[in-house]
Design a protein around this motif. Structure first.
Motif, PDB file in Angstrom:
ATOM      1  N   VAL A  49      67.225  59.160  55.411  1.00 24.32           N
ATOM      2  CA  VAL A  49      67.372  57.797  55.951  1.00 24.32           C
ATOM      3  C   VAL A  49      66.062  57.020  55.744  1.00 24.32           C
ATOM      4  N   PHE A  53      65.652  53.434  53.409  1.00 21.69           N
ATOM      5  CA  PHE A  53      65.226  52.102  53.864  1.00 21.69           C
ATOM      6  C   PHE A  53      63.863  51.726  53.287  1.00 21.69           C
ATOM      7  N   ALA A  74      67.927  56.288  65.881  1.00 17.37           N
ATOM      8  CA  ALA A  74      67.840  54.820  65.948  1.00 17.37           C
ATOM      9  C   ALA A  74      66.867  54.347  67.025  1.00 17.37           C
ATOM     10  N   ASP A  75      66.212  53.198  66.755  1.00 21.47           N
ATOM     11  CA  ASP A  75      65.356  52.555  67.756  1.00 21.47           C
ATOM     12  C   ASP A  75      66.196  51.743  68.736  1.00 21.47           C
ATOM     13  N   LEU A  90      74.192  52.248  60.151  1.00 26.96           N
ATOM     14  CA  LEU A  90      72.758  52.015  60.398  1.00 26.96           C
ATOM     15  C   LEU A  90      72.289  50.820  59.576  1.00 26.96           C
ATOM     16  N   TYR A  91      71.351  50.070  60.123  1.00 29.12           N
ATOM     17  CA  TYR A  91      70.683  49.005  59.364  1.00 29.12           C
ATOM     18  C   TYR A  91      69.365  48.701  60.054  1.00 29.12           C
ATOM     19  N   GLN A  92      68.534  47.893  59.391  1.00 31.96           N
ATOM     20  CA  GLN A  92      67.266  47.502  60.008  1.00 31.96           C
ATOM     21  C   GLN A  92      67.381  46.066  60.506  1.00 31.96           C
ATOM     22  N   GLN A  97      63.243  47.487  62.856  1.00 34.63           N
ATOM     23  CA  GLN A  97      63.704  48.615  63.675  1.00 34.63           C
ATOM     24  C   GLN A  97      65.056  49.106  63.162  1.00 34.63           C
ATOM     25  N   LEU A  98      65.275  50.413  63.317  1.00 32.05           N
ATOM     26  CA  LEU A  98      66.542  50.996  62.882  1.00 32.05           C
ATOM     27  C   LEU A  98      67.589  50.800  63.988  1.00 32.05           C
TER      28      LEU A  98
END
Ligand code: ATR
Length: 275
Positions: A49, A53, A74-75, A90-92, A97-98
């Motif tokens: 992961v 990213f 994840a954050d 998932l994405y930023q 932040q994740l």
């Protein structure tokens, strides 16, 4: 315009339909999306992961066996992911932040209600299983305000723990837990969320849970009628549905989360059925 990169991460991953689904969404919407499949080593999910990213990737879908790890990594988590205890998206965010989301429950609910016209409000629902797959869909099912939601599982204590976890979301819905043999009334909707068929097993339900009007939904899918749906047909079910529509709907919701564009799912389900 250069493409934005997305992928599905799992182990194994070669049979995933997600690249095909997202390519069809990209074609249909004109979004500049390139979507591949990545097999992460079983002990290397977080590193995979991170690399994705760091190299500019925009978003990931996550599948077996990494959904719980994605949630932990994840954050930030959407409310629906928080409750699901697992993430498939998932994405930023703009601060880097994740963020974890879970679109599985919405995928199931949309497939039932929108694609198949099944009313969940005021329905009596029986759901089989108490693992990650079922936990992921309980919140969105309860939002539909069924009259009752009965969680039946081989290990009854796990069904009980899930009923307790979702007590505050139940509202006026009667939320119950039991073993497979306990229910002995017809249900409006029966959803199989166990992995029993992977071992060639069937949950030992009483056949009177099925009435002529019962809609039977197997979260699994296969080219032929699934083992569970065949059992249901053999025992009086008229309407059986498999999880292909859920797969396409959860993908569409991930696509919408990432791109802000809602793809049309019907032609994609149709294309996959004909593959
Ligand atoms: P998933 O992420 O697919 O939900 P899981 O968390 O391992 O995977 O959960 C699997 C579910 O299928 C559980 O509800 C499990 O029952 P137990 O909680 O009793 O283990 C159920 N399951 C797996 N194999 C089964 C079988 N042969 N018969 C009945 N239920 C089975």
């Amino acid at each position: 315009m250069s493409n934005d990169f997305y992928a599905v991460v799992g182990h194994p991953i070669s049979h995933s339909k997600s690249p095909r689904i997202h390519s069809l969404f990209a074609e249909q919407t004109g979004e500049p999306v390139e979507y591949t499949a990545i097999q992460a080593p079983l002990d290397g999910f977080a590193a995979t992961v991170g690399q994705f990213f760091e190299s500019g990737g925009k978003g990931l879908n996550v599948t077996v066996p990494f959904k719980e790890q994605a949630w932990e990594l994840a954050d930030n988590r959407s409310a629906r992911a928080e409750k699901a205890g697992a993430a498939n998206t998932l994405y930023q965010n703009s601060e880097g932040q994740l963020v974890a989301d879970n679109t599985d429950g919405q995928g199931l609910v949309r497939d039932l209600t929108v694609n198949h016209g099944v009313q969940l409000k005021n329905a009596r629902i029986l759901i089989l299983g108490a693992g990650g797959a079922v936990r992921g869909v309980l919140g969105p099912l309860l939002e539909q305000q069924p009259t009752s939601l009965t969680i039946a599982n081989r290990t009854v204590a796990k069904a009980g723990a899930l009923a307790k976890l979702f007590r505050d979301e139940a509202g006026a819905t009667s939320l119950n837990a039991c073993g497979f043999e306990a229910p002995d009334q017809p249900f409006d909707v029966i959803i199989n969320g166990t992995s029993a068929s992977l071992q060639g097993d069937l949950p030992p339900l009483r056949t009177n849970v099925i009435a002529a009007g019962t809609v039977v939904y197997d979260m699994m899918y296969s080219l032929q009628t699934t083992t569970f749906n065949q059992w249901a047909l053999d025992n009086g079910a008229v309407r059986v549905l498999d999880g292909l529509g859920m797969l396409v709907e959860q993908a569409a919701e991930s696509f919408r989360v990432w791109r802000g564009v809602q793809p049309d799912t019907a032609p994609v389900v149709e294309a996959l059925r004909n593959d």
